[in-house]
Design an enzyme around this catalytic site. Sequence first.
Site, PDB file in Angstrom:
ATOM      1  CE  LYS A  71     -57.235 -10.013  34.220  1.00 21.50           C
ATOM      2  NZ  LYS A  71     -56.626 -11.469  34.120  1.00 21.50           N
ATOM      3  CG  ASP A 108     -56.297 -14.113  31.734  1.00 23.73           C
ATOM      4  OD1 ASP A 108     -55.230 -13.528  31.579  1.00 23.73           O
ATOM      5  OD2 ASP A 108     -57.208 -13.338  32.505  1.00 23.73           O
ATOM      6  N   GLY A 134     -60.259 -22.859  43.489  1.00 24.94           N
ATOM      7  CA  GLY A 134     -60.749 -21.419  43.288  1.00 24.94           C
ATOM      8  C   GLY A 134     -61.828 -21.410  42.214  1.00 24.94           C
ATOM      9  CB  ALA A 138     -57.691 -16.475  37.685  1.00 22.01           C
ATOM     10  CE1 TYR A 225     -46.508 -12.384  38.582  1.00 24.19           C
ATOM     11  CE2 TYR A 225     -48.496 -13.366  37.616  1.00 24.19           C
ATOM     12  CZ  TYR A 225     -47.675 -12.026  37.898  1.00 24.19           C
ATOM     13  OH  TYR A 225     -48.191 -10.780  37.826  1.00 24.19           O
TER      14      TYR A 225
HETATM   15  P1  ATR Z   1     -58.862 -13.761  40.367  1.00 21.17           P
HETATM   16  O1  ATR Z   1     -59.437 -13.011  39.391  1.00 21.17           O
HETATM   17  O2  ATR Z   1     -57.316 -13.856  40.358  1.00 21.17           O
HETATM   18  O3  ATR Z   1     -59.374 -15.216  40.100  1.00 21.17           O
HETATM   19  P2  ATR Z   1     -60.572 -13.382  42.743  1.00 21.17           P
HETATM   20  O4  ATR Z   1     -61.759 -13.379  41.969  1.00 21.17           O
HETATM   21  O5  ATR Z   1     -60.357 -12.432  43.806  1.00 21.17           O
HETATM   22  O6  ATR Z   1     -59.164 -13.317  41.824  1.00 21.17           O
HETATM   23  O7  ATR Z   1     -60.398 -15.028  43.264  1.00 21.17           O
HETATM   24  C1  ATR Z   1     -59.696 -15.180  44.295  1.00 21.17           C
HETATM   25  C2  ATR Z   1     -59.577 -16.758  44.699  1.00 21.17           C
HETATM   26  O8  ATR Z   1     -58.617 -17.026  45.566  1.00 21.17           O
HETATM   27  C3  ATR Z   1     -61.149 -17.076  45.034  1.00 21.17           C
HETATM   28  O9  ATR Z   1     -61.231 -18.488  44.576  1.00 21.17           O
HETATM   29  C4  ATR Z   1     -60.982 -17.416  46.529  1.00 21.17           C
HETATM   30  O10 ATR Z   1     -61.730 -17.726  47.229  1.00 21.17           O
HETATM   31  P3  ATR Z   1     -63.429 -17.074  47.418  1.00 21.17           P
HETATM   32  O11 ATR Z   1     -64.214 -17.130  46.347  1.00 21.17           O
HETATM   33  O12 ATR Z   1     -63.819 -18.066  48.453  1.00 21.17           O
HETATM   34  O13 ATR Z   1     -62.927 -15.719  48.089  1.00 21.17           O
HETATM   35  C5  ATR Z   1     -59.528 -17.722  46.631  1.00 21.17           C
HETATM   36  N1  ATR Z   1     -59.062 -17.265  47.870  1.00 21.17           N
HETATM   37  C6  ATR Z   1     -58.645 -16.182  48.381  1.00 21.17           C
HETATM   38  N2  ATR Z   1     -58.164 -16.150  49.439  1.00 21.17           N
HETATM   39  C7  ATR Z   1     -58.363 -17.377  50.044  1.00 21.17           C
HETATM   40  C8  ATR Z   1     -58.096 -18.026  51.440  1.00 21.17           C
HETATM   41  N3  ATR Z   1     -57.711 -17.433  52.399  1.00 21.17           N
HETATM   42  N4  ATR Z   1     -58.600 -19.316  51.594  1.00 21.17           N
HETATM   43  C9  ATR Z   1     -59.243 -20.081  50.364  1.00 21.17           C
HETATM   44  N5  ATR Z   1     -59.435 -19.409  49.247  1.00 21.17           N
HETATM   45  C10 ATR Z   1     -58.869 -18.246  48.955  1.00 21.17           C
END
Ligand code: ATR
Length: 281
Positions: A71, A108, A134, A138, A225
């Site tokens: 993306k 989105d 997050g 997204a 989901y």
């Molecule tokens: P997307 O495009 O779906 O938002 P992404 O950019 O990979 O995917 O973001 C994933 C989100 O999940 C991030 O906010 C990530 O936190 P980090 O920025 O610290 O990586 C969060 N996330 C993933 N695994 C996590 C975990 N074990 N604990 C807390 N946050 C997590």
Amino acid sequence: MTVTGDARVAGVIGWPVAHSLSPLMHGYWLAQHGIDGAYVPLRVRPEQLEVALRALPALGFRGANVTVPHKEAALKIMGRADATAKRIGAVNTLIVAGDGMLEGRNTDGYGFIENLRAGVPGFDAARGPAVVLGAGGAARAVVAALIDAGAPEIRVANRTAARAGILVRDLGAPCVAIAWESREAALAGAALLVNTTSLGMTGQPPLSLDLGMLPGDAVVNDIVYAPLATSLLAAARARGNPTADGLGMLLYQAVPGFEAWFGVRPAVTEELRFAVLAGGA
Ligand code: ATR
């Protein structure tokens, strides 16, 4: 449904792409409206993204959805991008314009807000503060949509604090960064809680969050989901909070792309949800 030599063609570009529910959704709508069209999964490696995108006009594609992990990279390849895609820094929908240019959009955030409006009677983002867990792609779409919908304050909590800081800097007021460790305290007085992290998704660790501080009338939305009923939604429902699940966002974000490629604005219905859930199981 017959696909003729005149069929309008679109697809979804991802790596991997087999998990995508988009072919099911668009296939359902194409059949429902009897459209001579096809929507296909396109498995494209990251290092081939540019050549694949640039080939779409030559192949006669009307456009495509772009999904993980492409993306952000796709935005840089667009000939034009709308303000929402630029603000979010990512493209999820592209249209091959009449002049052959690739036009990037991001639907989105639209999908997120429409899902809440459809699923939670009387939903109004302006009613009070939102807490967003997050700070990935997204989250950026969700936060931008909440700003546009009038949220008075958006508290962004992310495991990696620097990433929350960048989101807040990029998207501006009324966003504030909250320490990940303070996410439970940040629920006090909130009107909306959204999980945009991958926590709680099948195969990922669970989301650890005590909802004790969250007002009883706050809306809770998980954009995860799979599973449909996450432990966050189950906990929210158990204490009586109104909820919206993540499938709706996926269904609504698909509407503008389908309309642009195939010329009909499709409806998100219970039957569509069942068809997607049955097909994706
Ligand atoms: P997307 O495009 O779906 O938002 P992404 O950019 O990979 O995917 O973001 C994933 C989100 O999940 C991030 O906010 C990530 O936190 P980090 O920025 O610290 O990586 C969060 N996330 C993933 N695994 C996590 C975990 N074990 N604990 C807390 N946050 C997590």
